[in-house]
Design an enzyme around this catalytic site. Structure first.
Site: not given
Length: 266
Positions: A208, A176, A210-213
């Protein structure tokens, strides 16, 4: 397959933007029934992490046994693992039950910068999990930690590190590129069959959390309905893009707020 059962293995977020709560929202939004195993109880909000209570590894394993001995799990997402003992417990139970389509979000830091993984656990992830999961989704600092090298500064270095992670035994890697300073946010997918670039315009929002989760959960929810990661990644990214675009419509906390998981409905 008309119904998807997905499993999240992660820590909690009482404010609802990340961790188990975000994963279950993403599963539901994308038509998958969500099950969960909790690895840590995290006192956090939109300003950061205040405290972490790590679940005893034997109880993490017991939760996994409860779910996997009874429910057909079509895909799984792994998030916060906290320490090496929990990493090893999760790896052992996943190997025993042979869960398909496992996405590993290599969570090391919260959005606020607070640590969520003990430093010694990185080696346990390399040794126990990387060879058996289906896809890992590191951001640039996480990839550098896994490879014990400097963080990538551009797409060329990002691609080199993605290939390096494959050499550690990963089946597939989604690097990412959100930490790069370009106008678009480029992601690179690496498998044994090739490399693919995906990009999207940066969304002008500070919300933003929690974007990865959310991305890794979306990948797990969508993968059983598609032939491979090349088909799945753009759909998961499109879902996250829309969730980011609608994040400002929420009124959650006074810090870095969550993305809007249910943007399609309200």
């Amino acid at each position: 397959m008309t119904r998807i059962n997905a499993l999240t293995i992660a820590g909690t977020d009482p404010s609802g933007g990340a961790g188990i709560q975000a994963d279950l929202k993403a599963f539901s939004a994308l038509g998958a029934y969500g099950t969960s195993v909790i690895t840590a109880l995290v006192a956090q909000n939109t300003h950061g992490v205040q405290s972490v209570y790590r679940i005893e590894p034997g109880f993490v394993a017991a939760q996994l046994d409860s779910v996997l001995s009874d429910v057909r799990i079509d895909s799984a997402k792994i998030g916060m693992l906290a320490n090496s003992d929990i990493v090893e417990a999760v790896a052992e139970r996943l190997a025993h039950y042979q869960v398909p389509h496992v996405v590993l979000d290599t969570v090391m830091l919260a959005k606020s910068g607070d640590p969520l993984l003990a430093p010694e656990a990185v080696e346990a992830i390399r040794r126990c999990l990387l060879p058996q999961v289906s896809l890992i989704t590191p951001n640039l600092p996480e990839a550098a930690a896994l490879l014990a090298c400097d963080q990538a500064r551009n797409e060329q270095e990002m691609r080199q590190q993605g290939r390096g992670l494959l050499e550690l035994g990963c089946q597939a890697v989604l690097m990412k590129g959100g930490h790069l300073s370009e106008q678009e946010s480029p992601d690179w997918l690496f498998t044994r069959d090739g490399e693919w670039r995906f990009s999207a315009p940066r969304v002008a929002t500070r919300h933003t959390h929690g974007t990865g989760c959310t991305l890794s959960a979306a990948l797990a929810a969508l993968r059983p309905r598609h032939t491979g990661w090349v088909d799945t990644v753009p759909l998961a990214k499109a879902y996250l893009q829309r969730a980011l675009e609608q994040a400002d419509s929420l009124e959650v906390g006074s810090g870095i707020g969550p993305v809007h998981h249910f943007h399609h409905w309200w």
